[in-house]
Design a protein around this motif. Structure first.
Motif, PDB file in Angstrom:
ATOM      1  N   ASP A   1       7.540  10.986  -5.953  1.00  0.00           N
ATOM      2  CA  ASP A   1       8.223  10.844  -7.242  1.00  0.00           C
ATOM      3  C   ASP A   1       9.671  11.318  -7.205  1.00  0.00           C
ATOM      4  O   ASP A   1      10.449  10.981  -8.104  1.00  0.00           O
ATOM      5  CB  ASP A   1       7.470  11.640  -8.327  1.00  0.00           C
ATOM      6  CG  ASP A   1       6.077  11.078  -8.571  1.00  0.00           C
ATOM      7  OD1 ASP A   1       5.893   9.863  -8.344  1.00  0.00           O
ATOM      8  OD2 ASP A   1       5.193  11.854  -8.976  1.00  0.00           O
TER       9      ASP A   1
ATOM     10  N   THR B   1      13.996   4.536  -3.631  1.00  0.00           N
ATOM     11  CA  THR B   1      12.683   3.896  -3.727  1.00  0.00           C
ATOM     12  C   THR B   1      12.740   2.455  -3.255  1.00  0.00           C
ATOM     13  O   THR B   1      11.852   1.968  -2.539  1.00  0.00           O
ATOM     14  CB  THR B   1      12.167   3.954  -5.174  1.00  0.00           C
ATOM     15  OG1 THR B   1      12.023   5.327  -5.575  1.00  0.00           O
ATOM     16  CG2 THR B   1      10.829   3.241  -5.308  1.00  0.00           C
TER      17      THR B   1
ATOM     18  N   GLY C   1      10.905   1.360   0.148  1.00  0.00           N
ATOM     19  CA  GLY C   1       9.765   0.497  -0.133  1.00  0.00           C
ATOM     20  C   GLY C   1       9.799  -0.828   0.581  1.00  0.00           C
ATOM     21  O   GLY C   1       8.790  -1.548   0.611  1.00  0.00           O
TER      22      GLY C   1
ATOM     23  N   SER D   1       3.950   9.207   4.368  1.00  0.00           N
ATOM     24  CA  SER D   1       3.478   8.096   3.539  1.00  0.00           C
ATOM     25  C   SER D   1       3.868   6.752   4.152  1.00  0.00           C
ATOM     26  O   SER D   1       3.041   5.826   4.233  1.00  0.00           O
ATOM     27  CB  SER D   1       4.058   8.219   2.132  1.00  0.00           C
ATOM     28  OG  SER D   1       3.622   7.162   1.306  1.00  0.00           O
TER      29      SER D   1
ATOM     30  N   THR E   1       0.799  -1.236   0.000  1.00  0.00           N
ATOM     31  CA  THR E   1       0.000   0.000   0.000  1.00  0.00           C
ATOM     32  C   THR E   1       0.826   1.277   0.000  1.00  0.00           C
ATOM     33  O   THR E   1       0.275   2.364  -0.176  1.00  0.00           O
ATOM     34  CB  THR E   1      -0.927   0.035   1.230  1.00  0.00           C
ATOM     35  OG1 THR E   1      -0.142   0.049   2.427  1.00  0.00           O
ATOM     36  CG2 THR E   1      -1.842  -1.183   1.245  1.00  0.00           C
ATOM     37  N   LEU E   2       2.134   1.184   0.182  1.00  0.00           N
ATOM     38  CA  LEU E   2       2.973   2.371   0.284  1.00  0.00           C
ATOM     39  C   LEU E   2       2.978   3.157  -1.025  1.00  0.00           C
ATOM     40  O   LEU E   2       3.247   2.606  -2.094  1.00  0.00           O
ATOM     41  CB  LEU E   2       4.405   1.950   0.653  1.00  0.00           C
ATOM     42  CG  LEU E   2       5.438   3.073   0.770  1.00  0.00           C
ATOM     43  CD1 LEU E   2       5.059   4.041   1.898  1.00  0.00           C
ATOM     44  CD2 LEU E   2       6.827   2.499   1.013  1.00  0.00           C
ATOM     45  N   GLN E   3       2.695   4.442  -0.933  1.00  0.00           N
ATOM     46  CA  GLN E   3       2.755   5.351  -2.079  1.00  0.00           C
ATOM     47  C   GLN E   3       3.959   6.267  -1.905  1.00  0.00           C
ATOM     48  O   GLN E   3       3.928   7.193  -1.082  1.00  0.00           O
ATOM     49  CB  GLN E   3       1.457   6.174  -2.171  1.00  0.00           C
ATOM     50  CG  GLN E   3       0.201   5.344  -2.356  1.00  0.00           C
ATOM     51  CD  GLN E   3       0.164   4.657  -3.715  1.00  0.00           C
ATOM     52  OE1 GLN E   3       0.591   5.220  -4.734  1.00  0.00           O
ATOM     53  NE2 GLN E   3      -0.352   3.434  -3.729  1.00  0.00           N
TER      54      GLN E   3
ATOM     55  N   ALA F   1       1.327   3.761   5.835  1.00  0.00           N
ATOM     56  CA  ALA F   1       1.322   2.366   5.399  1.00  0.00           C
ATOM     57  C   ALA F   1       1.637   1.425   6.555  1.00  0.00           C
ATOM     58  O   ALA F   1       1.006   0.367   6.704  1.00  0.00           O
ATOM     59  CB  ALA F   1       2.325   2.177   4.267  1.00  0.00           C
TER      60      ALA F   1
END
Length: 510
Positions: free
Chosen positions: A432, A439, A443, A467, A427-429, A471
């Motif tokens: 950018d 990332t 993540g 974020s 679910t981690l967003q 999560a």
């Protein structure tokens, strides 16, 4: 000349209790090691940069090897003498702990933890079996087992506090150097105070059974970890199938061997088998809670290791107090009534987290509730387990009890921790502006996101951590609901299986 059981009978009563105090040293150390590393994970993540899978293996390599060898070491102690095995294990555990403290890579740390598990497996069954040699009086032994079981829970609960104190002032490797001040006194005083158990030359250790138990448990843990980190796939399914097939072969072999590695006949007693199951589940609940709460306290709530450890002290106090005070209660209340009531406390702890979030107040109160349940359950269930076994199977019974304990530790991080990890990764967003390497690190774990945030500007770091926190807290809530459901199931199991507590005492009176 080694002390014998007859020598113990002639010893002053105070000397037996001093011997018990010495026996508690390895129990305390081995159980502290189950949770202290989880508290040190943020520091280790900064120093060694482990992947999500490596983080889980750092915790579980120790408990996995320990669980896989406990039955073997319990049988070996029955045959060769539990005091001898205890002293060998203490020496080996101390040496390997010092070496592990100076690991420079995640792989070295995992290997060191696995080696610690080998020697830890020599310690735990021997301590409980030697209690049987030290205390022939039923009431004295009941109190001694209560102290032993309370030490199990206290050790697990003290892990965060010990870790917080050490990490506040020293590098992460200091948590492994605890073995020196704890086990050296045992090596010096053990030969003087502890009796040697009566050897049982009933046959050789079955190596194939040992391998089967290790393969089955390892494959099961690997499949769960792989699903948590990479999702379900053919590799996870293959590992799960291997665990089922090899586990079935292990059980079939034990039922047909004249001298089995694990005496499955003990499980014919419903109270014994039910107590073992409840023991396993309660420890899984405790370790799963420590896994997520230590990260929430240090990373989400931004508390120092020392402050975070102090926040858990009320729960640690409850574990100590309840573990001892439950003894007179257990003498008056039937086990099939008492243990479901205690399990209700553990269910309430996770219900609080699931319903009210992960604020500091909620975590402190939930940890206290959890320790009321787990601390008392450990005392009651281990007394039942030890009393249910004939004297010549004390090592086998204690090994089964300890195996359940360590399997519970493994499942606490693997299954419950895996739920949090899988939800976090799914679910981690991520923002950018992160590079591909950032990332990847952010993540995988909350600790990885925290490490990446330290390299960003303040605004970018805040966005990333919001974020990641969202999560992780979502995964925590899901895991809390799942654990609450398991606790309700455990209440049902306890009420259905713990129907004949009198049987548990039959052998001890015979």
């Amino acid at each position: 000349m080694p002390l014998t059981a007859d020598d113990v009978k002639q010893q002053p009563r105070s000397k037996r209790w001093w011997a018990l105090a010495i026996l508690m040293l390895p129990v305390l150390l081995v159980t502290v090691d189950n949770t202290v590393l989880g508290f040190a994970l943020p520091k280790i993540a900064e120093a060694l940069h482990p992947s999500a899978s490596q983080q889980l293996w750092m915790i579980d390599a120790y408990s996995l090897v320990l669980a896989g060898l406990l039955i073997t070491m319990g049988s070996l102690g029955d045959r060769k003498g539990h005091r001898k095995l205890l002293l060998i294990g203490s020496l080996g555990f101390t040496v390997v702990s010092v070496m592990t403290a100076y690991s420079s890579t995640a792989a070295q740390l995992i290997a060191g933890r696995a080696c610690m598990g080998i020697f830890g497996a020599m310690l735990m069954p021997s301590t409980l079996a030697l209690i049987r040699s030290l205390f022939n009086d039923r009431e004295e032994r009941r109190l001694a087992v209560a102290i032993w079981a309370t030490t199990l829970t206290v050790g697990s609960a003290l892990g965060p506090l010990v870790g917080g104190l050490l990490l506040e002032f020293f590098r992460w490797g200091s948590i492994f150097l605890l073995a020196i001040p704890v086990l050296v006194p045992l090596l010096i005083l053990g030969p003087l105070l502890l009796p040697e158990s009566e050897p049982d030359a009933s046959g050789p250790i079955d190596v194939l059974s040992t391998v089967q138990s290790m393969v089955a448990l390892s494959a099961l843990v690997y499949s769960i970890k792989h699903i948590a980190s990479d999702g379900p796939d053919a590799l996870a399914l293959a590992a799960f199938c291997i665990a089922i097939v090899v586990g079935w072969k292990f059980v079939h072999r034990q039922l047909n061997l004249p001298t089995p590695l694990m005496d499955l006949s003990l499980f014919r007693n419903k109270t014994f088998s039910g107590s073992v199951t409840i023991n396993l589940m309660s420890l899984a609940f405790l370790i799963g809670f420590v896994f997520f709460s230590t990260q929430l306290l240090q990373i989400v709530l931004r508390m120092s290791p020392l402050s975070a450890s102090l926040a858990l002290i009320p729960g640690q106090i409850m574990a100590i107090v309840v573990g001892i005070l439950i003894v007179p209660v257990a003498q008056r209340v039937s086990v099939n009534v008492l243990i479901p009531v205690l399990l209700a406390f553990t269910a309430g702890a996770f219900f609080m987290v699931a319903s009210f979030g992960s604020s500091l107040t909620v975590l402190v109160l939930a940890f206290a509730l959890l320790n009321i349940g787990v601390g008392a359950i450990a005392t009651v269930s281990n007394d039942v387990i030890l009393s249910a076994a004939p004297p010549n199977k004390a090592g086998a019974a204690s090994a089964i009890s300890e195996t359940a304990y360590e399997v519970g530790v493994v499942l606490g991080t693997t299954l419950l921790g895996g739920i949090v990890t899988a939800y976090y990764r799914g679910t981690l967003q991520l923002p950018d502006f992160l590079t591909s390497l950032q990332t990847q690190l952010a993540g995988e774990t909350l600790a990885g996101a925290y490490a990446v945030s330290a390299t960003l500007s303040e605004d970018q770091a805040d966005e990333l951590m919001r974020s990641a926190t969202r999560a992780f807290e979502g995964g925590t809530s899901l895991m809390a609901w799942a654990t609450f459901s398991l606790a309700v199931l455990a209440i049902f199991v306890a009420s259905r299986t713990l129907k004949t507590p009198q049987t548990a005492c039959a052998h001890s009176k015979g």
